[in-house]
Enzyme design. Sequence first.
Site, PDB file in Angstrom:
ATOM      1  N   LYS A 235     -11.410  -1.517   6.116  1.00  0.00           N
ATOM      2  CA  LYS A 235     -11.887  -2.312   4.835  1.00  0.00           C
ATOM      3  C   LYS A 235     -12.972  -3.304   5.244  1.00  0.00           C
ATOM      4  O   LYS A 235     -13.866  -3.141   5.754  1.00  0.00           O
ATOM      5  CB  LYS A 235     -10.605  -3.062   4.334  1.00  0.00           C
ATOM      6  CG  LYS A 235      -9.440  -1.790   4.226  1.00  0.00           C
ATOM      7  CD  LYS A 235      -9.856  -0.650   3.484  1.00  0.00           C
ATOM      8  CE  LYS A 235      -8.552   0.395   3.394  1.00  0.00           C
ATOM      9  NZ  LYS A 235      -8.729   1.791   3.073  1.00  0.00           N
TER      10      LYS A 235
ATOM     11  N   ASP B 242       0.335  -7.444   7.311  1.00  0.00           N
ATOM     12  CA  ASP B 242      -0.538  -6.721   6.766  1.00  0.00           C
ATOM     13  C   ASP B 242      -1.995  -7.776   6.199  1.00  0.00           C
ATOM     14  O   ASP B 242      -1.546  -7.937   4.924  1.00  0.00           O
ATOM     15  CB  ASP B 242      -0.476  -5.619   5.929  1.00  0.00           C
ATOM     16  CG  ASP B 242      -1.427  -4.643   5.932  1.00  0.00           C
ATOM     17  OD1 ASP B 242      -2.569  -5.225   5.868  1.00  0.00           O
ATOM     18  OD2 ASP B 242      -1.154  -3.493   5.423  1.00  0.00           O
TER      19      ASP B 242
ATOM     20  N   TYR C 252       0.721  -1.261  -0.040  1.00  0.00           N
ATOM     21  CA  TYR C 252      -0.151   0.039  -0.115  1.00  0.00           C
ATOM     22  C   TYR C 252       0.770   1.284   0.145  1.00  0.00           C
ATOM     23  O   TYR C 252       1.891   1.389   0.841  1.00  0.00           O
ATOM     24  CB  TYR C 252      -0.980   0.109   1.173  1.00  0.00           C
ATOM     25  CG  TYR C 252      -1.877   1.243   1.399  1.00  0.00           C
ATOM     26  CD1 TYR C 252      -2.634   1.540   0.256  1.00  0.00           C
ATOM     27  CD2 TYR C 252      -1.555   2.067   2.797  1.00  0.00           C
ATOM     28  CE1 TYR C 252      -3.194   2.949   0.559  1.00  0.00           C
ATOM     29  CE2 TYR C 252      -2.318   3.071   2.632  1.00  0.00           C
ATOM     30  CZ  TYR C 252      -3.150   3.682   1.519  1.00  0.00           C
ATOM     31  OH  TYR C 252      -3.748   4.894   1.726  1.00  0.00           O
TER      32      TYR C 252
HETATM   33  O1  P1T Z   1      -6.572   3.984   5.430  1.00  0.00           O
HETATM   34  P1  P1T Z   1      -6.209   3.221   6.597  1.00  0.00           P
HETATM   35  O2  P1T Z   1      -7.121   2.535   7.568  1.00  0.00           O
HETATM   36  O3  P1T Z   1      -5.258   4.056   7.479  1.00  0.00           O
HETATM   37  O4  P1T Z   1      -5.183   1.989   6.204  1.00  0.00           O
HETATM   38  C1  P1T Z   1      -4.265   2.181   5.540  1.00  0.00           C
HETATM   39  C2  P1T Z   1      -3.966   0.649   4.924  1.00  0.00           C
HETATM   40  C3  P1T Z   1      -2.995  -0.258   5.220  1.00  0.00           C
HETATM   41  N1  P1T Z   1      -2.721  -1.246   4.566  1.00  0.00           N
HETATM   42  C4  P1T Z   1      -3.524  -1.552   3.378  1.00  0.00           C
HETATM   43  C5  P1T Z   1      -3.216  -2.950   2.935  1.00  0.00           C
HETATM   44  C6  P1T Z   1      -4.443  -0.877   2.905  1.00  0.00           C
HETATM   45  O5  P1T Z   1      -4.745  -1.124   1.860  1.00  0.00           O
HETATM   46  C7  P1T Z   1      -4.419   0.477   3.458  1.00  0.00           C
HETATM   47  C8  P1T Z   1      -5.460   1.261   3.173  1.00  0.00           C
HETATM   48  N2  P1T Z   1      -5.822   1.350   1.618  1.00  0.00           N
HETATM   49  C9  P1T Z   1      -6.541   2.111   0.942  1.00  0.00           C
HETATM   50  C10 P1T Z   1      -7.147   3.284   1.419  1.00  0.00           C
HETATM   51  C11 P1T Z   1      -6.629   1.672  -0.350  1.00  0.00           C
HETATM   52  O6  P1T Z   1      -7.620   2.260  -1.159  1.00  0.00           O
HETATM   53  O7  P1T Z   1      -5.965   0.672  -0.685  1.00  0.00           O
END
Ligand code: P1T
Length: 379
Positions: free
Chosen positions: A195, A170, A98
Amino acid sequence: MKFSTKAVHAGVEPDPSTGAIMTPIFQTSTYVQSAPGHHKGYEYSRTHNPTRTALQRALAALENGKHGLCFATGMASIDAVVKLLKPGDEVVSTNDLYGGTYRLFTKIFEPFGVKFTFVDMGDPANVAAAITPKTKLVWVETPTNPTLRIVDIAAMAKLTQGKDMLLAVDNTFASPYLQNPLDLGADIVMHSVTKFLGGHSDVVMGALIVNDDDLADRLAFIQNSCGGTPGPQDCFLVLRGLKTLHLRMERHCSNGRAIAEWLAKHPKVGRVYWPGFPSHGNHDVAKRQMRDFGGMMSFTIKGDKLEDATKFLSSCKLFTLAESLGGVESLMGHPASMTHASIPREVRLRSGVTDSLIRLSVGVEDAGDLIDDLEQALA
Ligand code: P1T
């Protein structure tokens, strides 16, 4: 207890003062003490809040872990993990991850003297080669965002276990319904709760789950000292979302399979990235460590032109163009200009994030309606 029973019941008890079956939203910053230091386990809501406690217990149960810790966002939870390190320490990380995680590592923590090496973790030998005596953390994302690569968690654990090194995974793209990294030897599981766990695109939150008591204490110290904790309303929403996690995930998986297979046959589609295909580079590992393959996928349009991707993204009616994933509604994104824009172009191209790459988060709507939408947009 089986997963679906845990999703409905874990961590929550009827409220002892009223019998309310749903955990109340304890909208309070502080708790009355009868004498200095005499309290009921709660002093101040940055440190503990009963709604958050219920959620932390539920998340720990779903990941087969002992301790859960919730944070204001997924990023705040990753930030807490890196704060276990000190200047001079090194981290080996997935090269496809990410964009926000890449940004946190390289723009925030590198200036503090932590070194990050990004490797293709599809082959454990690349990780073994990158580990040095200074490596204190291996950071895995699997499936990866956005090209759905699969990292063998058990193979990573073989490299880290018994050494002064933590393995963090993750698990956002899989959710605990599909995969439990602690069972495969990881020390820390991280989630963007935003998510699949929240599941309704109405909350931003992060979580860490661990088994080791001392590691849990260190992370709780960081959680309280740095203060990136979520509020009780958000914890309530996620508690509500968790109760249908297994039902939503079943549909994400069946819709995901239908759409991935349909895309793979479409004449205008180039590559489709989905770990359920036997032709996927690490399908065998995915089959071993995941229970199903999920509703996340990416694909390119033949010719790989940005203008074709833009036209497609503006033509869908049911799939909504938006950052994020894992909600009941189908979303689509353009990693190169959205979620992964903070990664330099030459770096993202190396990991397959090309200009026409489109990421789908397949929701729980009717699969036929979703396919009709993709069909008319591709036309
Ligand atoms: O957005 P947040 O709750 O802070 O999470 C960050 C994050 C961490 N790890 C992964 C694999 C993620 O996909 C994300 C956040 N991702 C998005 C906002 C996206 O659209 O991919």
